[in-house]
Write a protein that holds these residues in place. Structure first.
Motif: not given
Length: 151
Positions: A63, A97, A117, A120, A124
């Protein structure tokens, strides 16, 4: 109290199960990212705990998390050397992003103290917020148009 993990692996089995080169596994043990084997010399063996540690380290490295940051995450200890202050000529790796057309998020996870995590989850959440704001703006525009027509 949890019982000890009964699984036992040779060094070669551990490398095969984690799909990591022998040299890499030795390096991770040397850095303290993975516990030392149980026993000495050829009689040494590894357990499910070692396997879990290696899989976690592999996941984080894939990652893009640095080995220093992985050590912090595993041990909860601050880094041995504090980060240098930012200045001219500083090289940093940022994640860029694309949330939507015209909306972008730039983040340096290490400096922000976020795990992959968490990055992400942030992405989101921002994506959902932009969609909601755009939806509300579209609804408000349509409502004004209807009012103008009946006004």
């Amino acid at each position: 109290m949890a019982s000890p993990d009964p699984r036992r692996f040779t060094f070669d089995e551990l490398c095969s199960l984690t799909e990591l080169p022998r040299r890499t596994v030795r390096y991770y043990v040397q850095l303290g990212l993975v516990d030392r084997p149980i026993g000495e010399t050829r009689a040494a063996y590894y357990t499910g705990r070692h396997l879990d540690q290696l899989l976690q380290v592999r996941k984080w490295t894939q990652a893009g998390v640095s080995l220093d940051r992985i050590r912090e995450l595993l041990h909860g200890a601050p880094p041995d050397v504090p980060p240098r202050p930012r200045g001219p000529g500083t090289v940093e790796v940022w994640s860029h992003l694309v949330v939507a057309d015209g909306v972008e998020l730039a983040i340096e996870p290490g400096r922000a103290g976020l795990t992959p995590e968490q990055v992400r989850a942030l992405f989101a959440g921002v994506t959902e917020l932009v969609e909601r704001v755009r939806g509300n703006a579209h609804e408000s525009h349509n409502k004004r148009n209807r009012q103008d027509e009946h006004g």
